[in-house]
Design a protein around this motif. Structure first.
Motif, short mmCIF file in Angstrom:
data_model
loop_
_atom_site.label_atom_id
_atom_site.label_comp_id
_atom_site.label_asym_id
_atom_site.label_seq_id
_atom_site.Cartn_x
_atom_site.Cartn_y
_atom_site.Cartn_z
N ARG A 186 0.83 -1.21 0.00
CA ARG A 186 0.00 0.00 0.00
C ARG A 186 0.86 1.26 0.00
O ARG A 186 0.53 2.25 -0.66
N ALA A 187 1.97 1.22 0.74
CA ALA A 187 2.86 2.38 0.77
C ALA A 187 3.46 2.64 -0.60
O ALA A 187 3.57 3.79 -1.04
N GLU A 188 3.85 1.58 -1.29
CA GLU A 188 4.43 1.74 -2.62
C GLU A 188 3.41 2.32 -3.61
O GLU A 188 3.78 3.03 -4.55
N LEU A 189 2.12 2.03 -3.38
CA LEU A 189 1.09 2.52 -4.28
C LEU A 189 0.56 3.89 -3.88
O LEU A 189 -0.19 4.52 -4.63
N GLY A 190 0.93 4.35 -2.68
CA GLY A 190 0.46 5.64 -2.21
C GLY A 190 -0.91 5.58 -1.57
O GLY A 190 -1.71 6.51 -1.70
N ALA A 191 -1.20 4.47 -0.87
CA ALA A 191 -2.52 4.30 -0.25
C ALA A 191 -2.38 3.89 1.21
O ALA A 191 -3.05 2.98 1.68
N VAL A 192 -1.53 4.59 1.95
CA VAL A 192 -1.31 4.24 3.36
C VAL A 192 -2.51 4.65 4.20
O VAL A 192 -2.99 3.89 5.04
N GLU A 193 -3.01 5.84 4.01
CA GLU A 193 -4.10 6.36 4.84
C GLU A 193 -5.36 6.63 4.03
O GLU A 193 -6.12 7.56 4.31
N ARG A 194 -5.59 5.85 3.02
CA ARG A 194 -6.78 5.99 2.19
C ARG A 194 -7.18 4.61 1.69
O ARG A 194 -6.34 3.70 1.58
N PRO A 195 -8.44 4.39 1.38
CA PRO A 195 -8.86 3.08 0.86
C PRO A 195 -8.19 2.78 -0.48
O PRO A 195 -7.94 3.67 -1.28
N LEU A 196 -7.91 1.49 -0.69
CA LEU A 196 -7.27 1.04 -1.92
C LEU A 196 -8.22 0.12 -2.67
O LEU A 196 -8.67 -0.90 -2.13
N LEU A 197 -8.56 0.50 -3.89
CA LEU A 197 -9.41 -0.30 -4.76
C LEU A 197 -8.56 -0.84 -5.91
O LEU A 197 -7.64 -0.16 -6.37
N ARG A 257 1.23 -6.33 -14.62
CA ARG A 257 1.93 -6.65 -13.37
C ARG A 257 1.95 -8.15 -13.15
O ARG A 257 0.93 -8.83 -13.29
N ARG A 258 3.10 -8.65 -12.76
CA ARG A 258 3.23 -10.05 -12.38
C ARG A 258 2.84 -10.29 -10.93
O ARG A 258 2.67 -11.44 -10.51
N ASP A 259 2.73 -9.21 -10.16
CA ASP A 259 2.41 -9.34 -8.74
C ASP A 259 0.96 -8.96 -8.47
O ASP A 259 0.63 -8.46 -7.39
N ALA A 260 0.07 -9.20 -9.44
CA ALA A 260 -1.33 -8.80 -9.27
C ALA A 260 -1.96 -9.47 -8.06
O ALA A 260 -2.81 -8.88 -7.39
N ALA A 261 -1.56 -10.70 -7.75
CA ALA A 261 -2.12 -11.39 -6.58
C ALA A 261 -1.75 -10.67 -5.29
O ALA A 261 -2.58 -10.53 -4.38
N GLN A 262 -0.51 -10.17 -5.19
CA GLN A 262 -0.09 -9.43 -4.01
C GLN A 262 -0.80 -8.08 -3.91
O GLN A 262 -1.19 -7.65 -2.83
N LEU A 263 -0.99 -7.43 -5.05
CA LEU A 263 -1.73 -6.17 -5.06
C LEU A 263 -3.16 -6.39 -4.58
O LEU A 263 -3.69 -5.61 -3.78
N LEU A 264 -3.78 -7.45 -5.07
CA LEU A 264 -5.16 -7.75 -4.69
C LEU A 264 -5.26 -8.00 -3.18
O LEU A 264 -6.18 -7.50 -2.52
N ALA A 265 -4.32 -8.75 -2.63
CA ALA A 265 -4.37 -9.08 -1.21
C ALA A 265 -4.24 -7.85 -0.33
O ALA A 265 -4.68 -7.86 0.83
N ALA A 266 -3.63 -6.79 -0.85
CA ALA A 266 -3.44 -5.57 -0.07
C ALA A 266 -4.60 -4.60 -0.20
O ALA A 266 -4.65 -3.58 0.50
N ALA A 267 -5.57 -4.89 -1.09
CA ALA A 267 -6.64 -3.95 -1.38
C ALA A 267 -7.79 -4.07 -0.39
O ALA A 267 -7.99 -5.11 0.25
N ASP A 268 -8.57 -3.00 -0.28
CA ASP A 268 -9.78 -3.00 0.53
C ASP A 268 -10.97 -3.56 -0.25
O ASP A 268 -11.84 -4.21 0.32
N LEU A 269 -10.99 -3.29 -1.55
CA LEU A 269 -12.06 -3.76 -2.42
C LEU A 269 -11.49 -4.10 -3.80
O LEU A 269 -10.54 -3.46 -4.26
#
Length: 370
Positions: A186-197, A257-269
């Motif tokens: 989430r930090a790498e994507l810029g979503a530390v203090e906001r919801p991540l979709l 992205r090859r890490d789409a599964a990791q991105l998904l696991a870090a998301a809120d929705l």
């Protein structure tokens, strides 16, 4: 996305019978779901003693390593495909375009053709649509058996003239383990203090990303505004980028992205805004991982997700935005969706189930041929 090994507990090759020789055909437009399915299928078939050749684009071999699954690999050039099919007992094409190429390659030979309709949705209007329907009719009638990943695909194949169309839900191989530290993602994507979709899929019209950007325009006024990330690449990238910049939308295009599964696991929705889907890869992975899903009620999505997702009508940004904002404001509803999603995912076929069903179709066709 990587695939897990298929169990080798399937029955052995009948004694005294030569190994079955199959060619699995993937077209240039094959998506991640069908490519992963062929990789999984090749693993299971090879474990049972079936000889498998995969004819696919070279880049697909680089990403999915069909040879590592126990198959031979051949580039999808016309002459190579024809030569591979010449020595096959059975040809299995994945997708309508691959089915057309396979039908041409075996023309005049007594080689059964199985076609899996992966991701084929409603055809376009006008001349392009007429051409698409003509292609579908030819492939449906050329196939000994059509396997549809969802009920509506089976119905479509029958409508196009398929002699034998059957429901064959495809198991998606388990991806890599989720990231150990979602906070870092989430930090790498810029979503530390906001919801991540998150949305995942190629940037093509039927994915519905223009409607998704319309919805993002509605929720950008929230405090904090959710960040939407889209993992995928395609011809609409420039158009979507222009809109994001011009309208100041809280959206990032991440590319392939090859890490789409990791991105998904870090998301809120997770969000699936498609105009049509069969057994959407994102929907399956979201329910498995335990990420609440908002999806359009199209194609095979309702029967796939059951009560495990919030469904909205396609092409309407208002209901989509309302579903997202409503879930973000209701942690209990999100938790209930996660629980229902895991129950639903447990009803899906395993990789062994999928291989066993395909093998039963192969055996039936070989018995007919004998």
């Amino acid at each position: 996305m990587s695939s897990s090994p298929v169990s080798t507990s399937l029955p052995a090759q009948p004694y005294g019978r030569p190994p079955l020789r199959t060619v699995q055909v993937l077209g240039g437009g094959a998506g991640a779901g069908s490519s992963a399915h062929v990789r999984s299928l090749a693993t299971g078939l090879a474990a049972r003693g079936v000889r498998v050749t995969v004819c696919a684009p070279v880049q697909a071999e680089g990403e999915y390593d069909f040879t590592g699954a126990g198959a031979q690999f051949a580039p999808d050039a016309v002459s190579v495909l024809r030569a591979a099919c010449a020595g096959a007992d059975l040809v299995h094409a994945h997708g309508v375009r691959a089915g057309m190429r396979a039908a041409l390659a075996i023309r005049g030979r007594r080689v059964p053709l199985v076609v899996s309709w992966h991701g084929e949705g409603p055809t376009a209007a006008g001349a392009l649509g007429r051409l698409g329907r003509m292609l579908e009719r030819h492939v449906a009638r050329a196939a000994a058996v059509v396997l549809g990943a969802s009920s509506d695909q089976v119905d479509a194949a029958r409508l196009r003239g398929a002699r034998d169309a059957r429901l064959a839900p495809v198991a998606v191989p388990a991806g890599p383990e989720a990231a150990a530290d979602p906070g870092k993602v989430r930090a790498e994507l810029g979503a530390v203090e906001r919801p991540l979709l998150i949305a995942v899929g190629s940037l093509v019209p039927h994915r519905g990303y223009s409607v998704l950007l319309d919805a993002a325009r509605e929720w950008r006024g929230l405090d904090p505004a959710p960040l939407l990330v889209i993992a995928g690449e395609g011809p609409l990238r420039a158009e979507l980028s222009r809109r994001i910049e011009a309208e100041g939308l809280p959206v990032r295009l991440l590319g392939r992205r090859r890490d789409a599964a990791q991105l998904l696991a870090a998301a809120d929705l997770a969000v699936l805004p498609s105009r049509w889907e069969a057994r959407a890869l994102l929907a399956q992975e979201a329910l498995r991982v335990g990420v609440p899903l908002v999806a359009t009620a199209v194609g095979g999505v309702p029967e796939l997700v059951g009560e495990g997702a919030v469904l909205v009508p396609p092409g309407e940004p208002g209901p989509l935005a309302s579903a997202v904002t409503g879930l973000l404001a209701d942690p209990d509803r999100r938790a209930a969706l996660v629980a229902a999603g895991r129950v639903q995912a447990a009803t899906w076929p395993s990789e062994d189930d999928t291989v066993a069903q395909v093998l039963s179709v192969y055996d039936e066709l070989m018995e007919r041929r004998r």
